[in-house]
Write a protein that holds these residues in place. Structure first.
Motif: not given
Length: 87
Positions: A29-40, A69-72, A78-83
């Motif tokens: 997803r474009k928005d998720e890819r952007k968020r992950v990249h911005e988080a490093g 994801s929760f708890g990873d 790598a930018g994965v969030t539980a939000e």
């Protein structure tokens, strides 16, 4: 815990109707890819793989096909969030 969605099921005119409350959080997803990249993190699809995956920049971990994801703890770096995100 990851790769979950919320759906509201209710009776409408005598029939059950499902209404999605969330969307799947996929790395492509474009928005998720952007968020992950911005988080490093980085998103890539490996040769022979069908899914895009999230990796710590310059490494081969964690290789998750979900972006929330929760708890990873490795995924978090790598930018994965539980939000949550709701519609």
């Amino acid at each position: 815990v990851g790769d979950s969605r919320a759906v509201l099921c209710q009776e409408v005119n005598g029939e059950m109707e499902a209404t999605p409350l969330t969307e799947d959080h996929r790395p492509e997803r474009k928005d998720e890819r952007k968020r992950v990249h911005e988080a490093g993190g980085q998103v890539k699809r490996l040769e022979g793989d069908v899914l895009h995956r999230i990796f710590v920049k310059g490494k081969w971990v964690p290789g998750l096909a979900i972006s929330r994801s929760f708890g990873d703890t490795v995924g978090r770096s790598a930018g994965v969030t539980a939000e949550p995100e709701t519609c």
